[in-house]
Design a protein around this motif. Structure first.
Motif, PDB file in Angstrom:
ATOM      1  N   ARG A 191       0.715  -1.295  -0.058  1.00  0.00           N
ATOM      2  CA  ARG A 191       0.064  -0.011  -0.093  1.00  0.00           C
ATOM      3  C   ARG A 191       0.956   1.362  -0.044  1.00  0.00           C
ATOM      4  O   ARG A 191       0.416   2.104  -0.769  1.00  0.00           O
ATOM      5  N   PRO A 209      -7.480   0.583  -4.534  1.00  0.00           N
ATOM      6  CA  PRO A 209      -7.537  -0.853  -3.963  1.00  0.00           C
ATOM      7  C   PRO A 209      -7.379  -1.754  -5.028  1.00  0.00           C
ATOM      8  O   PRO A 209      -6.910  -2.865  -4.689  1.00  0.00           O
ATOM      9  N   LYS A 210      -7.780  -1.587  -6.376  1.00  0.00           N
ATOM     10  CA  LYS A 210      -7.418  -2.683  -7.357  1.00  0.00           C
ATOM     11  C   LYS A 210      -5.975  -2.646  -7.635  1.00  0.00           C
ATOM     12  O   LYS A 210      -5.337  -3.603  -7.747  1.00  0.00           O
ATOM     13  N   TYR A 235      -3.407  -1.982  -5.230  1.00  0.00           N
ATOM     14  CA  TYR A 235      -3.064  -2.946  -4.106  1.00  0.00           C
ATOM     15  C   TYR A 235      -3.115  -4.402  -4.312  1.00  0.00           C
ATOM     16  O   TYR A 235      -2.215  -5.237  -4.019  1.00  0.00           O
TER      17      TYR A 235
END
Length: 128
Positions: A13, A46-47, A49
């Protein structure tokens, strides 16, 4: 800044967030993400990550077709070698600034492979 290993979801992240901070202010790539692709960062990050966790940790977090969105962007604004070179420069700079160790070296190589292959695919599709 202390460098760390690229060995956990938290480290990934940090990599992704730090990298995309650079992308957003980059004069070449920023407008592609903001104006052309109109990226919703709360959805995109988020994709990313999951994508990099899948590559780095092998945890099968990502399910999708990562090249497909690039095809759609390319239909609106032709992506060329200069875009992939800049993407790779920013990605490598982020790795160099924040991470050390074999995994970081492996990820640098993998990012280079992705940039080269995706650029070649788009050149072929664009008739270059």
């Amino acid at each position: 800044m202390t460098k760390r290993l690229l060995d956990s979801p938290e480290a990934i992240r940090l990599l992704v967030d730090s990298f995309y901070e650079k992308i957003q202010v980059d004069p070449l790539l920023g407008p592609i993400f903001t104006d052309v692709a109109q990226v919703d960062w709360s959805h995109h990050l988020p994709k990313m990550y999951a994508f990099w966790e899948n590559i780095i940790l092998g945890n099968n977090a990502y399910h999708g077709h990562p090249f497909q969105p690039h095809l759609l962007v390319n239909q609106k604004h032709t992506l060329g070698v200069e875009h992939f070179e800049r993407w790779l420069q920013l990605f490598t700079k982020t790795l160099d600034e924040r991470f050390e160790g074999q995994t970081a070296d492996d990820v640098r190589l993998r990012a280079t492979q992705i940039a080269v292959v995706w650029n070649r695919k788009l050149e072929y599709l664009n008739g270059v």
